[in-house]
Design a protein around this motif. Structure first.
Motif, PDB file in Angstrom:
ATOM      1  N   TYR A  13       0.833  -1.199   0.000  1.00 15.89           N
ATOM      2  CA  TYR A  13       0.000   0.000   0.000  1.00 15.89           C
ATOM      3  C   TYR A  13       0.867   1.248   0.000  1.00 15.89           C
ATOM      4  O   TYR A  13       1.940   1.273   0.594  1.00 15.89           O
ATOM      5  N   ARG A  14       0.337   2.311  -0.623  1.00 12.34           N
ATOM      6  CA  ARG A  14       1.006   3.588  -0.448  1.00 12.34           C
ATOM      7  C   ARG A  14       0.662   4.094   0.939  1.00 12.34           C
ATOM      8  O   ARG A  14      -0.399   3.778   1.497  1.00 12.34           O
ATOM      9  N   ASP A  15       1.546   4.906   1.498  1.00 14.09           N
ATOM     10  CA  ASP A  15       1.388   5.317   2.892  1.00 14.09           C
ATOM     11  C   ASP A  15       0.061   6.018   3.146  1.00 14.09           C
ATOM     12  O   ASP A  15      -0.560   5.823   4.199  1.00 14.09           O
ATOM     13  N   SER A  16      -0.387   6.827   2.224  1.00 13.29           N
ATOM     14  CA  SER A  16      -1.570   7.658   2.478  1.00 13.29           C
ATOM     15  C   SER A  16      -2.866   6.855   2.562  1.00 13.29           C
ATOM     16  O   SER A  16      -3.888   7.399   2.993  1.00 13.29           O
ATOM     17  N   VAL A  17      -2.846   5.591   2.164  1.00 12.77           N
ATOM     18  CA  VAL A  17      -4.078   4.793   2.219  1.00 12.77           C
ATOM     19  C   VAL A  17      -3.990   3.661   3.235  1.00 12.77           C
ATOM     20  O   VAL A  17      -4.988   2.954   3.464  1.00 12.77           O
ATOM     21  N   LYS A  18      -2.836   3.484   3.849  1.00 13.02           N
ATOM     22  CA  LYS A  18      -2.694   2.411   4.841  1.00 13.02           C
ATOM     23  C   LYS A  18      -3.677   2.608   5.982  1.00 13.02           C
ATOM     24  O   LYS A  18      -3.848   3.712   6.491  1.00 13.02           O
ATOM     25  N   GLY A  19      -4.336   1.522   6.368  1.00 14.38           N
ATOM     26  CA  GLY A  19      -5.328   1.582   7.422  1.00 14.38           C
ATOM     27  C   GLY A  19      -6.712   1.975   6.938  1.00 14.38           C
ATOM     28  O   GLY A  19      -7.686   1.850   7.689  1.00 14.38           O
ATOM     29  N   ARG A  20      -6.811   2.448   5.692  1.00 17.26           N
ATOM     30  CA  ARG A  20      -8.115   2.835   5.143  1.00 17.26           C
ATOM     31  C   ARG A  20      -8.525   1.957   3.969  1.00 17.26           C
ATOM     32  O   ARG A  20      -9.707   1.653   3.799  1.00 17.26           O
ATOM     33  N   PHE A  21      -7.578   1.551   3.159  1.00 21.80           N
ATOM     34  CA  PHE A  21      -7.852   0.728   1.980  1.00 21.80           C
ATOM     35  C   PHE A  21      -7.369  -0.696   2.230  1.00 21.80           C
ATOM     36  O   PHE A  21      -6.349  -0.910   2.888  1.00 21.80           O
ATOM     37  N   THR A  22      -8.093  -1.651   1.658  1.00 22.13           N
ATOM     38  CA  THR A  22      -7.687  -3.047   1.744  1.00 22.13           C
ATOM     39  C   THR A  22      -7.817  -3.697   0.377  1.00 22.13           C
ATOM     40  O   THR A  22      -8.891  -3.646  -0.235  1.00 22.13           O
ATOM     41  N   ILE A  23      -6.732  -4.304  -0.076  1.00 24.60           N
ATOM     42  CA  ILE A  23      -6.775  -5.055  -1.326  1.00 24.60           C
ATOM     43  C   ILE A  23      -6.901  -6.536  -0.980  1.00 24.60           C
ATOM     44  O   ILE A  23      -6.264  -7.020  -0.046  1.00 24.60           O
ATOM     45  N   SER A  24      -7.752  -7.219  -1.715  1.00 27.47           N
ATOM     46  CA  SER A  24      -7.958  -8.648  -1.480  1.00 27.47           C
ATOM     47  C   SER A  24      -8.179  -9.337  -2.825  1.00 27.47           C
ATOM     48  O   SER A  24      -8.338  -8.672  -3.847  1.00 27.47           O
ATOM     49  N   ASN A  65      -8.905 -15.795  -6.114  1.00 29.31           N
ATOM     50  CA  ASN A  65      -8.157 -16.427  -7.194  1.00 29.31           C
ATOM     51  C   ASN A  65      -9.024 -17.334  -8.055  1.00 29.31           C
ATOM     52  O   ASN A  65      -8.695 -17.598  -9.212  1.00 29.31           O
ATOM     53  N   THR A  66     -10.118 -17.811  -7.511  1.00 31.49           N
ATOM     54  CA  THR A  66     -10.994 -18.667  -8.320  1.00 31.49           C
ATOM     55  C   THR A  66     -11.670 -17.867  -9.431  1.00 31.49           C
ATOM     56  O   THR A  66     -12.153 -18.441 -10.404  1.00 31.49           O
ATOM     57  N   LYS A  67     -11.721 -16.548  -9.254  1.00 31.76           N
ATOM     58  CA  LYS A  67     -12.384 -15.687 -10.234  1.00 31.76           C
ATOM     59  C   LYS A  67     -11.413 -14.742 -10.928  1.00 31.76           C
ATOM     60  O   LYS A  67     -11.846 -13.875 -11.694  1.00 31.76           O
ATOM     61  N   ASN A  68     -10.107 -14.885 -10.651  1.00 31.84           N
ATOM     62  CA  ASN A  68      -9.117 -13.944 -11.198  1.00 31.84           C
ATOM     63  C   ASN A  68      -9.516 -12.509 -10.900  1.00 31.84           C
ATOM     64  O   ASN A  68      -9.404 -11.620 -11.765  1.00 31.84           O
ATOM     65  N   THR A  69      -9.966 -12.265  -9.692  1.00 28.80           N
ATOM     66  CA  THR A  69     -10.523 -10.967  -9.324  1.00 28.80           C
ATOM     67  C   THR A  69      -9.831 -10.427  -8.089  1.00 28.80           C
ATOM     68  O   THR A  69      -9.541 -11.178  -7.161  1.00 28.80           O
ATOM     69  N   VAL A  70      -9.562  -9.130  -8.121  1.00 23.12           N
ATOM     70  CA  VAL A  70      -9.078  -8.441  -6.933  1.00 23.12           C
ATOM     71  C   VAL A  70     -10.051  -7.329  -6.592  1.00 23.12           C
ATOM     72  O   VAL A  70     -10.754  -6.813  -7.472  1.00 23.12           O
ATOM     73  N   TYR A  71     -10.079  -6.988  -5.328  1.00 23.58           N
ATOM     74  CA  TYR A  71     -10.971  -5.965  -4.828  1.00 23.58           C
ATOM     75  C   TYR A  71     -10.158  -4.893  -4.107  1.00 23.58           C
ATOM     76  O   TYR A  71      -9.096  -5.175  -3.553  1.00 23.58           O
ATOM     77  N   LEU A  72     -10.697  -3.697  -4.108  1.00 22.30           N
ATOM     78  CA  LEU A  72     -10.108  -2.626  -3.310  1.00 22.30           C
ATOM     79  C   LEU A  72     -11.225  -2.028  -2.472  1.00 22.30           C
ATOM     80  O   LEU A  72     -12.091  -1.322  -2.989  1.00 22.30           O
ATOM     81  N   GLN A  73     -11.207  -2.363  -1.196  1.00 27.11           N
ATOM     82  CA  GLN A  73     -12.177  -1.799  -0.267  1.00 27.11           C
ATOM     83  C   GLN A  73     -11.608  -0.489   0.254  1.00 27.11           C
ATOM     84  O   GLN A  73     -10.528  -0.476   0.853  1.00 27.11           O
ATOM     85  N   MET A  74     -12.329   0.588   0.026  1.00 23.29           N
ATOM     86  CA  MET A  74     -11.859   1.913   0.404  1.00 23.29           C
ATOM     87  C   MET A  74     -12.790   2.489   1.465  1.00 23.29           C
ATOM     88  O   MET A  74     -13.973   2.717   1.205  1.00 23.29           O
ATOM     89  N   ASN A  75     -12.267   2.672   2.653  1.00 22.33           N
ATOM     90  CA  ASN A  75     -13.025   3.220   3.767  1.00 22.33           C
ATOM     91  C   ASN A  75     -12.460   4.582   4.161  1.00 22.33           C
ATOM     92  O   ASN A  75     -11.343   4.928   3.793  1.00 22.33           O
ATOM     93  N   SER A  76     -13.237   5.323   4.934  1.00 25.11           N
ATOM     94  CA  SER A  76     -12.799   6.638   5.416  1.00 25.11           C
ATOM     95  C   SER A  76     -12.255   7.482   4.275  1.00 25.11           C
ATOM     96  O   SER A  76     -11.183   8.101   4.392  1.00 25.11           O
ATOM     97  N   LEU A  77     -12.993   7.524   3.199  1.00 27.56           N
ATOM     98  CA  LEU A  77     -12.524   8.233   2.014  1.00 27.56           C
ATOM     99  C   LEU A  77     -12.406   9.731   2.270  1.00 27.56           C
ATOM    100  O   LEU A  77     -13.181  10.316   3.040  1.00 27.56           O
ATOM    101  N   LYS A  78     -11.421  10.314   1.613  1.00 28.21           N
ATOM    102  CA  LYS A  78     -11.132  11.741   1.745  1.00 28.21           C
ATOM    103  C   LYS A  78     -11.234  12.412   0.374  1.00 28.21           C
ATOM    104  O   LYS A  78     -11.043  11.741  -0.656  1.00 28.21           O
ATOM    105  N   PRO A  79     -11.478  13.696   0.340  1.00 25.04           N
ATOM    106  CA  PRO A  79     -11.533  14.388  -0.959  1.00 25.04           C
ATOM    107  C   PRO A  79     -10.276  14.180  -1.791  1.00 25.04           C
ATOM    108  O   PRO A  79     -10.348  14.110  -3.021  1.00 25.04           O
ATOM    109  N   GLU A  80      -9.138  14.051  -1.137  1.00 24.90           N
ATOM    110  CA  GLU A  80      -7.898  13.863  -1.890  1.00 24.90           C
ATOM    111  C   GLU A  80      -7.775  12.470  -2.505  1.00 24.90           C
ATOM    112  O   GLU A  80      -6.828  12.201  -3.250  1.00 24.90           O
TER     113      GLU A  80
END
Length: 128
Positions: A58-69, A72-87
């Motif tokens: 993760y880049r530092d500015s998203v650590k603790g707020r974003f989660t990548i998961s 593999n059965t679907k060749n799919t990755v997700y990005l859960q983004m919480n506590s979103l900021k305007p930036e």
């Protein structure tokens, strides 16, 4: 050749959440990453995952707020983004890397250079 397709962007207020999805057409990749680009800015790495080991980056500015998961059965990755900021407002891109053995191979895992296959992008807008 790998094709990647993103989905899940949208508009939320600050403090809200969004979940992005990215599906690859084949399993011929060693790393899947999320990148973003805001108007006037360079494209920057947000998060990445090595599918074999499950190691995440993760880049530092998203650590603790974003989660990548991954699913593999679907060749799919997700990005859960919480506590979103305007930036966090940007176009978010999913990309696949097929060179090397994992995300860290040959350099920083969030360097967009080694990623050869890119999606069309999805807009994320966070209002204050």
């Amino acid at each position: 050749q790998v094709q990647v397709v993103e989905s899940g962007g949208g508009s939320v207020q600050a403090g809200g959440s969004l979940k992005l999805s990215c599906t690859a057409s084949t399993r011929s990749y060693v790393c899947l990453g999320w990148f973003r680009q805001a108007p006037g800015n360079d494209r920057e790495g947000v998060a990445a995952i090595s599918p074999g080991s499950g190691l995440t980056y993760y880049r530092d500015s998203v650590k603790g707020r974003f989660t990548i998961s991954q699913d593999n059965t679907k060749n799919t990755v997700y990005l859960q983004m919480n506590s979103l900021k305007p930036e966090d407002t940007a176009i978010y891109y999913c990309a696949a890397r097929s060179s090397g053995e994992n995300c860290q191979w040959g350099g920083p895992p969030l360097d967009p250079g080694p990623f050869r296959y890119w999606g069309q992008g999805t807009q994320v807008t966070v209002s204050s």
